[in-house]
Motif scaffolding. Structure first.
Motif, short mmCIF file in Angstrom:
data_model
loop_
_atom_site.label_atom_id
_atom_site.label_comp_id
_atom_site.label_asym_id
_atom_site.label_seq_id
_atom_site.Cartn_x
_atom_site.Cartn_y
_atom_site.Cartn_z
N VAL A 185 1.03 -1.14 -0.09
CA VAL A 185 0.01 0.00 0.06
C VAL A 185 0.75 1.13 -0.05
CG1 VAL A 185 -1.58 1.35 1.46
CG2 VAL A 185 -2.00 -1.18 1.11
N PRO A 186 0.82 2.08 -0.94
CA PRO A 186 1.66 3.28 -1.10
C PRO A 186 1.43 4.50 -0.06
CG PRO A 186 0.03 3.25 -2.90
CD PRO A 186 -0.07 2.11 -2.27
N LEU A 187 1.29 3.89 1.09
CA LEU A 187 1.14 5.17 2.19
C LEU A 187 2.15 4.81 3.21
CD1 LEU A 187 -2.90 4.89 2.30
CD2 LEU A 187 -1.51 6.60 1.20
N ASP A 188 2.32 6.04 4.08
CA ASP A 188 3.13 5.88 5.31
C ASP A 188 2.57 4.53 6.24
OD1 ASP A 188 5.42 7.15 6.88
OD2 ASP A 188 3.69 7.26 8.31
N VAL A 189 3.70 3.72 6.60
CA VAL A 189 3.41 2.58 7.26
C VAL A 189 3.15 2.90 8.64
CG1 VAL A 189 4.23 0.42 8.28
CG2 VAL A 189 4.72 1.14 5.80
N SER A 190 3.69 4.00 9.30
CA SER A 190 3.40 4.53 10.54
C SER A 190 2.02 5.05 10.76
CB SER A 190 4.66 5.44 11.02
OG SER A 190 5.83 4.85 10.92
N ALA A 191 1.54 5.70 9.73
CA ALA A 191 0.24 6.24 9.66
C ALA A 191 -0.87 5.13 9.74
CB ALA A 191 0.12 7.15 8.77
N LEU A 192 -0.42 4.12 9.07
CA LEU A 192 -1.41 3.05 8.83
C LEU A 192 -1.40 2.05 10.12
CD1 LEU A 192 -0.61 1.60 5.11
CD2 LEU A 192 -2.65 3.07 5.90
N ILE A 237 -11.92 -6.24 12.89
CA ILE A 237 -10.77 -7.42 13.40
C ILE A 237 -9.90 -7.42 12.00
CG2 ILE A 237 -11.72 -9.38 13.66
CD1 ILE A 237 -10.16 -9.94 16.04
N ALA A 238 -10.81 -7.74 11.15
CA ALA A 238 -10.35 -8.40 9.59
C ALA A 238 -9.46 -7.54 9.09
CB ALA A 238 -11.28 -8.73 9.03
N TRP A 239 -9.64 -6.03 9.41
CA TRP A 239 -8.93 -4.92 8.68
C TRP A 239 -7.41 -4.67 9.36
CZ3 TRP A 239 -10.77 -2.65 4.52
CH2 TRP A 239 -12.25 -2.64 3.98
N LEU A 240 -7.32 -5.18 10.53
CA LEU A 240 -6.20 -4.90 11.46
C LEU A 240 -4.84 -5.38 10.71
CD1 LEU A 240 -7.51 -5.28 15.08
CD2 LEU A 240 -7.34 -3.23 13.71
N PRO A 241 -4.81 -6.65 10.22
CA PRO A 241 -3.45 -7.07 9.60
C PRO A 241 -3.10 -6.24 8.62
CG PRO A 241 -4.93 -8.93 10.38
CD PRO A 241 -5.78 -7.81 10.51
N GLY A 242 -4.22 -6.12 7.39
CA GLY A 242 -3.97 -5.35 6.31
C GLY A 242 -3.40 -3.93 6.54
N LEU A 243 -3.91 -3.23 7.73
CA LEU A 243 -3.45 -1.99 7.95
C LEU A 243 -1.97 -1.87 8.60
CD1 LEU A 243 -6.81 -0.63 9.57
CD2 LEU A 243 -5.47 0.09 7.26
N TRP A 244 -1.89 -3.00 9.61
CA TRP A 244 -0.45 -3.04 10.23
C TRP A 244 0.50 -3.43 9.37
CZ3 TRP A 244 0.57 -1.76 15.07
CH2 TRP A 244 1.79 -2.02 15.53
#
Length: 290
Positions: free
Chosen positions: A170-177, A239-246
Motif C-alpha cells: 500500500v503506497p502510504l506511510d506505514v506508521s500512519a497505517l 478485526i479483519a482490517w487490522l492485519p492489512g493496516l498493520w
C-alpha cells in the motif's frame, strides 16, 4: 420354562416421541427420537429433505433453505468482483511459508465460505429439525462450538498470514497505517468486552438456536450494544482490517473488504430470518405456541 424373546430384546431401543415446533406460518411436527449412529444422522437429514412425504417436511425444508438463494447470488457477486482485483500486481506480490500471496488469498476465501456454510447448516438444522441435539444430545452445542472455533481461528490466521506475505504494497506511510490500526482496534476490544460481560460468547456463537429458552429473553442493550444491535457486524468485523493496516498490505485490505461484506451476507440471508423466529418481537409476531 424358557422365556420367549421378542426380535428387539437385547437391542438399544428408544421411545418414539414427537414435539411440535410452531412457526408464524403453522406448526411442524418433528420426530424427536435420539440419534446415536451416523446412519441414523443420515436418515434424519433424509427425512427432512423428503419434500414429497408430508407438507410439514416441505415447510421445514423451505425454512432450512430460506434466503440461501440470496446467499449464493451475493457470494457469486463478491467472487466476481474479487477475481479481477487479485490479478493486479499489488495483490500478487509476496510469499510466506513457501506459498505465494494468491494461494493464501484462495485459502482464505475457501475458509470463509466453509465457515459460513458450516454455521448455516448447523443453525438451520438445529433450529428447524433439532438434528444436532438428536444426534449428540447435550454435546451438540459444544461440538458445534468447537467446529466454529477451529474454522474462525483458521480464517483469522490466513488473514494475518496473507497480509504478512503481501506487506508494504500500500503506497502510504506505514506508521500512519499502524496508528490507524491501533485506533480501529479500540472498538474491537470494547466489543469483545461487551460480549464477555453482557452477551456471553456462547450466545454469540448461536446458543439461541439450540436453547429454546432464549425466545423469552430480552435482547442485550448494554455495553457496545447500546449503540447498535449488530455490534458483532458493525464493530467486530473491524478485526479483519487490522492485519492489512498493520502490514500495509493491499491483498490484506482486499480480503478484509471481502470478509466484511460476506459476513453481512450471512446476516441478511441466514441470521436475520433466524432471529425473527427465535425472537418473535423482531418480526412483530406473537411468540410461538408451546
Amino acid at each position: 420354562m424358557s422365556q420367549q424373546r421378542s426380535p428387539d430384546d437385547g437391542k438399544n431401543t428408544f421411545p418414539q416421541a414427537a414435539s411440535k415446533w410452531a412457526t408464524p406460518n403453522g406448526a411442524i411436527w418433528i420426530n424427536r427420537s435420539p440419534c446415536h449412529h451416523l446412519n441414523d444422522a443420515a436418515r434424519s437429514i433424509e427425512a427432512v429433505a423428503m419434500t414429497s412425504a408430508q407438507p410439514a417436511d416441505r415447510l421445514a425444508l423451505a425454512y432450512i433453505f430460506e434466503r440461501q438463494w440470496l446467499h449464493l447470488l451475493l457470494l457469486l457477486m463478491l467472487l466476481g468482483g474479487l477475481g479481477p482485483a487479485v490479478r493486479a500486481d499489488a495483490f500478487r506480490v509476496g510469499a510466506l511459508f513457501g506459498l505465494a500471496t494468491p494461494v493464501w488469498m484462495a485459502l482464505a476465501v475457501i475458509l470463509a465460505i466453509t465457515h459460513q456454510g458450516y454455521v448455516w447448516f448447523c443453525w438451520r438444522m438445529e433450529l428447524h429439525a433439532s438434528l444436532l441435539t438428536r444426534c449428540f444430545g447435550d454435546r451438540a452445542f459444544p461440538l458445534y462450538a468447537s467446529g466454529f472455533a477451529i474454522l474462525v481461528l483458521s480464517r483469522l490466521t490466513t488473514v494475518v498470514v496473507l497480509a504478512a506475505a503481501n506487506r508494504n504494497t500500500v503506497p502510504l506511510d506505514v506508521s500512519a497505517l499502524r496508528i490507524l490500526a491501533v485506533v480501529t482496534a479500540v472498538p474491537v476490544v470494547y466489543l469483545f468486552y461487551s460480549v464477555q460481560r453482557y452477551f456471553t460468547f456462547r450466545r454469540a456463537l448461536g446458543l439461541d438456536h439450540f436453547d429454546s429458552s432464549y425466545r423469552s429473553r430480552p435482547l442485550v442493550n448494554q455495553g457496545i450494544f447500546r449503540f447498535t444491535r449488530n455490534g458483532m457486524y458493525v464493530f467486530g468485523l473491524l478485526i479483519a482490517w487490522l492485519p492489512g493496516l498493520w502490514y500495509a498490505s493491499a491483498a490484506g485490505l482486499l480480503l478484509a473488504l471481502f470478509n466484511h461484506a460476506y459476513v453481512w451476507v450471512h446476516y441478511v440471508a441466514t441470521e436475520r430470518p433466524d432471529m425473527k423466529r427465535i425472537y418473535p418481537g423482531l418480526a412483530g409476531t406473537p411468540p410461538p405456541a408451546a
